[in-house]
Design a protein around this motif. Structure first.
Motif, PDB file in Angstrom:
ATOM      1  N   ALA A  95      -9.671  13.976   0.711  1.00 66.77           N
ATOM      2  CA  ALA A  95      -9.494  12.788   1.749  1.00 66.77           C
ATOM      3  C   ALA A  95      -7.963  12.686   0.729  1.00 66.77           C
ATOM      4  CB  ALA A  95     -10.677  12.351   1.147  1.00 66.77           C
ATOM      5  N   ASN A  96      -7.719  11.646   2.112  1.00 65.18           N
ATOM      6  CA  ASN A  96      -6.175  11.142   1.725  1.00 65.18           C
ATOM      7  C   ASN A  96      -7.028   9.696   1.223  1.00 65.18           C
ATOM      8  OD1 ASN A  96      -4.962  13.047   3.790  1.00 65.18           O
ATOM      9  ND2 ASN A  96      -4.395  12.053   4.892  1.00 65.18           N
ATOM     10  N   GLU A  97      -5.669   9.044   0.456  1.00 69.69           N
ATOM     11  CA  GLU A  97      -6.024   8.043  -0.456  1.00 69.69           C
ATOM     12  C   GLU A  97      -5.375   6.960  -0.140  1.00 69.69           C
ATOM     13  OE1 GLU A  97      -5.473   9.469  -4.654  1.00 69.69           O
ATOM     14  OE2 GLU A  97      -7.008  10.318  -4.386  1.00 69.69           O
ATOM     15  N   THR A  98      -5.190   6.043  -0.072  1.00 69.65           N
ATOM     16  CA  THR A  98      -4.823   4.814  -0.049  1.00 69.65           C
ATOM     17  C   THR A  98      -4.893   3.870  -1.316  1.00 69.65           C
ATOM     18  OG1 THR A  98      -4.694   4.372   2.244  1.00 69.65           O
ATOM     19  CG2 THR A  98      -4.214   2.918   0.878  1.00 69.65           C
ATOM     20  N   ALA A  99      -4.044   3.322  -1.664  1.00 72.12           N
ATOM     21  CA  ALA A  99      -3.153   2.807  -3.489  1.00 72.12           C
ATOM     22  C   ALA A  99      -2.658   1.450  -3.099  1.00 72.12           C
ATOM     23  CB  ALA A  99      -3.093   3.764  -4.714  1.00 72.12           C
ATOM     24  N   VAL A 100      -3.480   0.639  -3.454  1.00 73.79           N
ATOM     25  CA  VAL A 100      -3.157  -0.881  -3.772  1.00 73.79           C
ATOM     26  C   VAL A 100      -2.572  -1.371  -4.930  1.00 73.79           C
ATOM     27  CG1 VAL A 100      -3.345  -3.389  -3.263  1.00 73.79           C
ATOM     28  CG2 VAL A 100      -4.686  -1.702  -2.410  1.00 73.79           C
ATOM     29  N   ARG A 101      -0.888  -1.625  -4.458  1.00 78.56           N
ATOM     30  CA  ARG A 101      -0.102  -2.334  -5.510  1.00 78.56           C
ATOM     31  C   ARG A 101      -0.971  -3.253  -7.316  1.00 78.56           C
ATOM     32  NH1 ARG A 101       2.422  -6.108  -7.385  1.00 78.56           N
ATOM     33  NH2 ARG A 101       1.111  -7.517  -5.879  1.00 78.56           N
ATOM     34  N   ALA A 102      -0.458  -2.299  -7.688  1.00 77.51           N
ATOM     35  CA  ALA A 102      -0.580  -3.570  -9.254  1.00 77.51           C
ATOM     36  C   ALA A 102      -2.440  -3.185 -10.011  1.00 77.51           C
ATOM     37  CB  ALA A 102      -0.677  -4.423  -9.317  1.00 77.51           C
ATOM     38  N   THR A 103      -2.754  -1.577  -8.929  1.00 80.93           N
ATOM     39  CA  THR A 103      -4.238  -1.641  -9.598  1.00 80.93           C
ATOM     40  C   THR A 103      -4.203   0.327 -10.035  1.00 80.93           C
ATOM     41  OG1 THR A 103      -4.002   0.383  -7.806  1.00 80.93           O
ATOM     42  CG2 THR A 103      -5.788  -2.217  -7.719  1.00 80.93           C
ATOM     43  N   ALA A 104      -5.090   0.211 -10.488  1.00 81.10           N
ATOM     44  CA  ALA A 104      -5.275   1.990 -11.457  1.00 81.10           C
ATOM     45  C   ALA A 104      -4.300   3.433 -10.348  1.00 81.10           C
ATOM     46  CB  ALA A 104      -6.110   2.120 -12.108  1.00 81.10           C
ATOM     47  N   ALA A 105      -5.026   2.862  -9.539  1.00 84.51           N
ATOM     48  CA  ALA A 105      -4.956   4.262  -8.953  1.00 84.51           C
ATOM     49  C   ALA A 105      -3.268   3.900  -8.129  1.00 84.51           C
ATOM     50  CB  ALA A 105      -5.419   3.952  -7.055  1.00 84.51           C
ATOM     51  N   PHE A 106      -2.056   2.982  -8.246  1.00 88.22           N
ATOM     52  CA  PHE A 106      -1.331   2.811  -7.511  1.00 88.22           C
ATOM     53  C   PHE A 106      -0.121   3.409  -8.706  1.00 88.22           C
ATOM     54  CE2 PHE A 106       2.664   0.609  -6.832  1.00 88.22           C
ATOM     55  CZ  PHE A 106       2.869   0.665  -5.490  1.00 88.22           C
ATOM     56  N   GLY A 107      -0.519   4.113  -9.820  1.00 90.27           N
ATOM     57  CA  GLY A 107       0.008   4.517 -11.313  1.00 90.27           C
ATOM     58  C   GLY A 107       1.199   3.017 -11.512  1.00 90.27           C
ATOM     59  N   ALA A 108       1.893   3.844 -12.577  1.00 96.45           N
ATOM     60  CA  ALA A 108       2.573   3.220 -13.574  1.00 96.45           C
ATOM     61  C   ALA A 108       3.677   3.340 -13.435  1.00 96.45           C
ATOM     62  CB  ALA A 108       2.255   3.328 -15.431  1.00 96.45           C
ATOM     63  N   GLY A 109       4.470   3.517 -12.736  1.00 91.32           N
ATOM     64  CA  GLY A 109       5.574   3.629 -11.976  1.00 91.32           C
ATOM     65  C   GLY A 109       6.487   2.237 -12.166  1.00 91.32           C
ATOM     66  N   ALA A 110       5.889   1.544 -11.373  1.00 90.38           N
ATOM     67  CA  ALA A 110       6.656  -0.319 -11.519  1.00 90.38           C
ATOM     68  C   ALA A 110       6.444  -0.967 -12.824  1.00 90.38           C
ATOM     69  CB  ALA A 110       6.064  -1.105  -9.804  1.00 90.38           C
ATOM     70  N   ALA A 111       5.665  -0.102 -13.760  1.00 91.46           N
ATOM     71  CA  ALA A 111       5.617  -1.623 -14.431  1.00 91.46           C
ATOM     72  C   ALA A 111       6.405  -2.225 -15.263  1.00 91.46           C
ATOM     73  CB  ALA A 111       4.887  -0.288 -16.667  1.00 91.46           C
ATOM     74  N   GLY A 112       6.162  -3.531 -15.886  1.00 91.57           N
ATOM     75  CA  GLY A 112       7.343  -4.601 -16.004  1.00 91.57           C
ATOM     76  C   GLY A 112       8.100  -4.892 -14.854  1.00 91.57           C
ATOM     77  N   LEU A 113       7.732  -4.143 -13.875  1.00 87.76           N
ATOM     78  CA  LEU A 113       8.849  -4.850 -13.019  1.00 87.76           C
ATOM     79  C   LEU A 113       8.094  -5.207 -11.472  1.00 87.76           C
ATOM     80  CD1 LEU A 113      11.325  -1.944 -12.504  1.00 87.76           C
ATOM     81  CD2 LEU A 113      11.760  -4.398 -13.692  1.00 87.76           C
ATOM     82  N   MET A 114       6.362  -6.271 -11.945  1.00 88.24           N
ATOM     83  CA  MET A 114       6.381  -5.889 -11.103  1.00 88.24           C
ATOM     84  C   MET A 114       5.972  -7.630 -11.446  1.00 88.24           C
ATOM     85  SD  MET A 114       3.568  -3.909  -9.096  1.00 88.24           S
ATOM     86  CE  MET A 114       2.793  -3.126 -11.009  1.00 88.24           C
ATOM     87  N   THR A 150       0.991  -1.293  -0.139  1.00 91.44           N
ATOM     88  CA  THR A 150      -0.360   0.115   0.032  1.00 91.44           C
ATOM     89  C   THR A 150       0.734   1.232  -0.010  1.00 91.44           C
ATOM     90  OG1 THR A 150      -0.440  -0.428   1.886  1.00 91.44           O
ATOM     91  CG2 THR A 150      -2.224  -0.821   0.821  1.00 91.44           C
ATOM     92  N   LEU A 151       0.496   2.283  -0.715  1.00 89.59           N
ATOM     93  CA  LEU A 151       1.022   3.122  -0.729  1.00 89.59           C
ATOM     94  C   LEU A 151       0.327   4.664  -0.817  1.00 89.59           C
ATOM     95  CD1 LEU A 151       3.605   5.173  -1.773  1.00 89.59           C
ATOM     96  CD2 LEU A 151       2.984   4.420  -4.798  1.00 89.59           C
ATOM     97  N   HIS A 152       0.718   5.586   0.521  1.00 88.65           N
ATOM     98  CA  HIS A 152      -0.545   6.372   0.948  1.00 88.65           C
ATOM     99  C   HIS A 152      -0.330   7.827   0.252  1.00 88.65           C
ATOM    100  CE1 HIS A 152      -1.777   3.680   3.554  1.00 88.65           C
ATOM    101  NE2 HIS A 152      -0.381   3.127   4.104  1.00 88.65           N
ATOM    102  N   PHE A 153      -1.354   8.237   0.067  1.00 89.97           N
ATOM    103  CA  PHE A 153      -1.696  10.065  -0.364  1.00 89.97           C
ATOM    104  C   PHE A 153      -1.987  10.695   0.707  1.00 89.97           C
ATOM    105  CE2 PHE A 153      -1.152   7.113  -3.905  1.00 89.97           C
ATOM    106  CZ  PHE A 153      -0.035   8.034  -4.430  1.00 89.97           C
ATOM    107  N   GLY A 154      -0.898  11.594   0.557  1.00 94.67           N
ATOM    108  CA  GLY A 154      -2.068  12.542   1.994  1.00 94.67           C
ATOM    109  C   GLY A 154      -2.493  13.930   1.385  1.00 94.67           C
ATOM    110  N   SER A 155      -3.038  14.977   1.536  1.00 94.68           N
ATOM    111  CA  SER A 155      -3.940  16.597   0.549  1.00 94.68           C
ATOM    112  C   SER A 155      -4.046  16.935   2.389  1.00 94.68           C
ATOM    113  CB  SER A 155      -4.913  16.033   0.122  1.00 94.68           C
ATOM    114  OG  SER A 155      -5.238  15.268  -1.484  1.00 94.68           O
TER     115      SER A 155
END
Ligand code: SOE
Length: 383
Positions: free
Chosen positions: A302-321, A293-298
């Motif tokens: 609302a603060n957000e929690t993104a779960v790995r390998a979901t769209a909310a997590f982003g594409a930064g680790a693409a190809g490395l999961m 889990t990766l957390h984002f704060g504003s």
């Protein structure tokens, strides 16, 4: 699972059979890379070869370097051997993956940087923390400006495997591991990962280092990293000259300020890395004890929690999961993904080179030297 056709023809040889050598072997095999040989002193290499089903074993690392079946040499021996082994491996025409810290001092690491450049071989330092998907995701967010200007970074790397005065390993001895211990062994993982995320190196430091166990008990005989003390073992007392814990204030090249806590005597913290990035638009934070889990704060939203390998997590680790969300990727997977990135580069494959180079390893040792100096003179020191 991704297939890696380009890297399958490369064969590895591993020097060192302690805690981390077998971690390298396992990660390589998960990528479909053949581990052709292993090496350690006396009968340790042969015993590891039997245990891990590796075809060739050597007691002298020079024999492994002479082995034509080895294309890439992994150096996982104690730190004091890193320089000599790295230079010899490059001379033998091998690509190298060396454990961190790269060597004992910047005199040695500068020689490695030069030799790696001249040899035109891939030389990587195993800063595997870069390859936690959340670290890659934070890096991409920072690069895209999503967090805004980075104001400050906060965090720690905490362990407890040296909590008791009877806990022992070669890392405790300056002549085996170097003058700094907790900071060099685990603090540099944090500093490397944060510099990687920010795209900015550390310019100056103010450090306060301390040794909790001024005297420790050394078991008579060798002990592996993370091993529990054995009640039947006899001990000899020795004075400890390396840091058990410390705090470091940091100034990065992009103006961001940092605040790092490091400890190997933090009861209950087994291997806990915490990274918090505070930007002018948003913040992001992550802890290795909850790697998915990766957390984002504003400030207002609302603060957000993104779960790995979901769209909310982003594409930064693409190809490395490799696994879908909810199927935890953690410590061993960071080795696998680091090696995927390194071996793809060796094979001349596509994609950004994200692994730490000899130059990155040199820089971390320079930061360590500045930290030691700062702790002694109690002043800010430039790197
Ligand atoms: C021991 O502190 C150790 O094995 C480090 O040397 C590694 O770099 C870290 O990944 C885990 O802990």
């Amino acid at each position: 699972m991704k297939s890696n056709p380009d890297i399958h023809s490369l064969r590895a040889g591993v020097i060192g059979t302690g805690f981390i050598g077998p971690v390298h072997v396992e990660a390589l095999r998960r990528l479909g890379i053949t581990v052709a040989a292993i090496c350690d002193v006396a009968d340790l290499g042969a015993r590891a070869a039997t245990r891990l089903a590796i075809p060739q074993a050597f007691a002298d690392y020079r024999d492994l370097l002479a082995c034509p079946e080895v294309d890439v040499v992994h150096i996982t021996a104690p730190n004091r051997f890193h320089c000599e082994m790295s230079l010899a491996a490059l001379r033998a025409g091998k690509h190298v993956v060396c454990e961190k810290p790269l060597a004992m001092n910047t005199g040695e690491t500068a020689r490695i940087v030069q030799a790696a450049q001249a040899a035109r071989r891939v030389f990587a330092v195993n800063y595997n923390v870069r390859f936690y998907p959340a670290v890659l995701a934070m890096r991409e967010r920072v690069e895209r400006g999503e967090l805004g200007d980075i104001i400050h970074v906060n965090g720690s790397y905490l362990q407890d495997w040296l909590f008791k005065d009877t806990d022992y390993n070669w890392r405790l001895l300056p002549k085996e591991g170097g003058k700094l211990r907790a900071v060099a062994d685990i603090g540099t993982h944090w500093m490397d990962a944060v510099s990687f995320i920010l795209g900015a190196g550390i310019r100056s430091v103010l450090a306060d280092l301390a040794t909790w166990h001024k005297t420790r008990q050394r078991p008579l005989g060798e002990v592996q990293t993370f091993a529990e003390a054995d009640a039947k073992v006899r001990y000899a007392a020795y004075r400890v000259q390396t840091d058990d814990f410390g705090s470091v204030l940091l100034r990065f090249a992009n103006g961001a300020r940092g605040n790092l806590g490091v400890s190997q005597v933090a009861a209950g913290r087994k291997n806990c890395i915490r990274i918090e990035i505070y930007g002018s638009k948003k913040s992001a934070w992550w802890c290795s004890e909850e790697p998915e889990t990766l957390h984002f704060g504003s400030r207002d939203g609302a603060n957000e929690t993104a779960v790995r390998a979901t769209a909310a997590f982003g594409a930064g680790a693409a190809g490395l999961m490799d696994y879908p969300p909810g199927h935890v990727e953690g410590f061993p997977d960071t080795f696998k993904m680091n090696f995927r990135n390194i071996y793809t580069a060796i094979a001349g494959g596509p994609g950004e080179r994200l692994f730490a180079t000899a130059r990155d390893g040199h820089r971390e040792v320079a930061v360590c030297e500045a930290i030691l100096k700062s702790s002694r003179c109690r002043q800010w020191v430039f790197v």
